[in-house]
Design an enzyme around this catalytic site. Structure first.
Site, PDB file in Angstrom:
ATOM      1  CG  ASP A 244      35.984  32.893  45.258  1.00  0.00           C
ATOM      2  OD1 ASP A 244      35.785  32.855  46.355  1.00  0.00           O
ATOM      3  OD2 ASP A 244      36.564  32.131  44.468  1.00  0.00           O
TER       4      ASP A 244
ATOM      5  CD  GLU B  48      44.727  34.653  43.156  1.00  0.00           C
ATOM      6  OE1 GLU B  48      44.632  33.275  43.568  1.00  0.00           O
ATOM      7  OE2 GLU B  48      44.682  35.099  42.338  1.00  0.00           O
TER       8      GLU B  48
END
Lengths: 393, 190
Positions: free
Chosen positions: A25, A281
């Site tokens: 994040d 990610e």
């Protein structure tokens, strides 16, 4: 850094980041915020609920401060009791985090147009193209859209600094730079060693691969930033602890434990390596920009849905490979993500190494020809803010 | 209030005071055990359509629209008039009846649901199966009784529909109003 585009309009951006786990994040939002400021000349506030996560990536962060400026980004600590700040022109909720109610009310009340974007998770699945850029009509006269990163022109693209590939090529093209970088991290690899970085989630089968590496006819140097895989490594090494700075040798395999690094340092680590084993990610994308073979340990999800997403990426990434190389790549990636023994798959993978290296370079070049997310999202914002009246049809 | 993941096709949701028919609702897992809903929506007041994406836990106002049984009475210029059991008349424009207009014919006796929003009639739903007479179609090609060869048949209101080759002018047929497709031959209504 050079500006990638010329803009007639500097917008004010608020990016909201709710740190759930790991560093994905904050990694993505911190990177995006800096690119918007430095490459797109935008004004950005990054709201973070967990400043310690940011401090890990950016040691200059003072976790005691409610407001501070870092790398040109206005960092705000996002506390639940915050009253609404002045609303920006563009508001990004990263990964579907819920914006504070007071802020949403302030968005609805703002006389000037506000663009609200949900920056979604990265996926290679086909459905992403059909959802990218679609509105999310919720009322309150607010215009909200879903913005999907992706691997095709019909998506929002990937996060990439505008001169990243040039920097990487300069670094890799100068033999002194990788050696200097590694030495600064306490790494002294044997000449000709296969350099491998390892930054993944837990994997109880890790030992089956390390056994194989330790028996390698050529030296192997494994670089392991501090992270979730350390307990599995510890078990294989049969030691009580592992700390940054530790070095172990097992047969042909040298293992160095590295401290958790900044994003820039992590890029250089990837650029030094012949193989990068990555997760999540942000590091997944960085491994692609490194232009070397890699393995992706995808974030596990319920009901095995992550394997569908893994396969979707593999299908795109391995499209240009021969059948043998494609099977070897897929088998090893799936064995890793299904926590199956890794030795046999590794041997098959190594047989196809030159082809896998070339594929990695081609893939990197292909993806780098797309607009990056900061370019795409600014264009998206400017188009929507300039043509939509306050009241929705 | 429902969450987006609970919304199904044919639900009606309220957005900024307007009723939107959910024509299609697709659930897709995104990242980190989260999910999104992609919906095809039609504004029941304006007729405009759009596609939208939602987080699976976005809150939505689901509206239960009032429906009254009516029958088609007559057409006057651009207005279609329906009547309920108490002889109340409800007028709708052709554009309000877009999805059912191909099946409205003079003399039809189907029970239609007139749909109301805030006391105003906004559309009419037909039964999923209706019976209509073929006004005209070409004669059957010799020998085909399989029903696999299709041809165009015209209803009395000009609507064209594909029917099996064995259907003839004057035949009564069942039609699925959801797909506008031929279902089967039918007996003439009493």
């Amino acid at each position: 850094m050079k500006s990638a585009t010329t803009h007639s309009q500097t917008l004010r951006w608020d990016i909201f980041c709710n740190v759930i786990d790991n560093y994905g994040d904050i990694g993505v939002t911190w990177r995006l915020a800096r690119q918007l400021v430095h490459e797109q000349q935008q004004s950005v506030r990054l709201w973070v609920d967990d400043l310690t996560a940011l401090a890990t990536l950016c040691p200059a962060t003072d976790t005691r401060l409610k407001e501070q400026t870092l790398a040109g980004v206005d960092i705000r600590q996002w506390l639940s009791q915050d009253s609404a700040a002045d609303v920006a022109d563009v508001v990004i909720e990263a990964f579907g985090c819920s914006l504070p109610e007071a802020y949403v009310n302030a968005m609805a009340a703002r006389p000037d147009e506000v663009l609200w974007l949900n920056l979604e998770y990265l996926s290679a699945e086909d459905w992403v193209e059909g959802c990218h850029g679609l509105p999310s009509r919720l009322g309150n006269n607010l215009q909200k859209y879903f913005f999907f990163p992706g691997f095709t022109e019909k998506t929002g693209g990937l996060l990439r600094e505008v001169d990243l590939i040039h920097q990487r090529e300069q670094f890799q093209g100068d033999p002194g730079q990788p050696a200097t970088y590694l030495a600064s991290r306490g790494v002294h690899a044997e000449p000709g060693a296969m350099m491998i970085s390892l930054f993944t989630y837990e994997n109880p089968q890790l030992g089956s691969w390390l056994d194989e590496l330790s028996r390698s006819p050529a030296p192997v140097c494994l670089l392991v930033p501090q992270g979730r895989v350390l307990p599995d490594l510890q078990r294989w090494l049969d030691v009580d602890t592992l700390r940054a700075g530790d070095h172990h040798r097992c047969g042909s395999l040298d293992i160095y434990i590295l401290p958790f690094s900044t994003q820039e340092e992590y890029d250089r680590l990837l650029w030094c390596c012949d193989l990068n084993v990555v997760r999540g990610e942000d590091s997944f994308i960085r491994a692609q920009w490194a232009g070397q073979p890699f393995l992706w340990h995808i974030y596990p999800q319920d009901e095995g849905i992550h394997l569908v997403k893994l396969q979707a990426f593999l299908d795109r990434y391995s499209r240009g490979l021969s059948e043998q190389a494609r099977n070897a790549l897929q088998d090893w990636w799936l064995a890793w993500n299904n926590q199956q023994p890794l030795a046999a798959g590794w041997k098959e993978l190594v047989k196809n190494w030159p082809e896998l290296q070339k594929n990695a370079q081609i893939w990197c070049k292909l993806q780098s020809q797309q607009k990056n997310i900061s370019q795409a999202i600014v264009i998206f914002a400017q188009e929507r803010l300039s043509c939509t009246p306050k009241n929705l049809a | 209030m429902k969450t987006a993941q609970d919304i199904k096709a044919n639900n009606v949701i309220l957005i900024d005071g307007s009723p939107w028919l959910v024509q299609k609702a697709e659930y897709t897992k995104s990242g980190r055990n989260s999910a999104i809903m992609k919906m095809k929506l039609k504004n029941l007041l304006t007729g405009s359509s759009t596609e939208s994406v939602y987080k699976f836990d976005d809150k939505m106002d689901v509206v239960i629209l009032e429906k009254i049984d009516t029958t088609f009475s007559y057409k006057s210029d651009d207005l279609y008039v329906f009547m309920d059991e108490e002889f109340n008349q409800y007028e709708l424009r052709a554009e309000d009846l877009e999805s059912v207009l191909p099946f409205i014919v003079d003399g039809m006796t189907d029970i239609c649901n007139a749909v109301f929003f805030e006391g105003k009639v906004i559309s009419v739903d037909l039964p999923t199966t209706i019976v209509r007479q073929i006004e005209y179609t070409e004669d059957a090609a010799r020998g085909d009784t399989t029903g696999k060869v299709m041809k165009i048949a015209k209803l009395s209101n000009g609507t064209e529909i594909k029917v099996p080759d064995f259907c003839n002018t004057g035949d009564w047929i069942e039609i699925d109003t959801r797909t506008a497709e031929y279902k089967s031959r039918a007996k003439a209504p009493v």
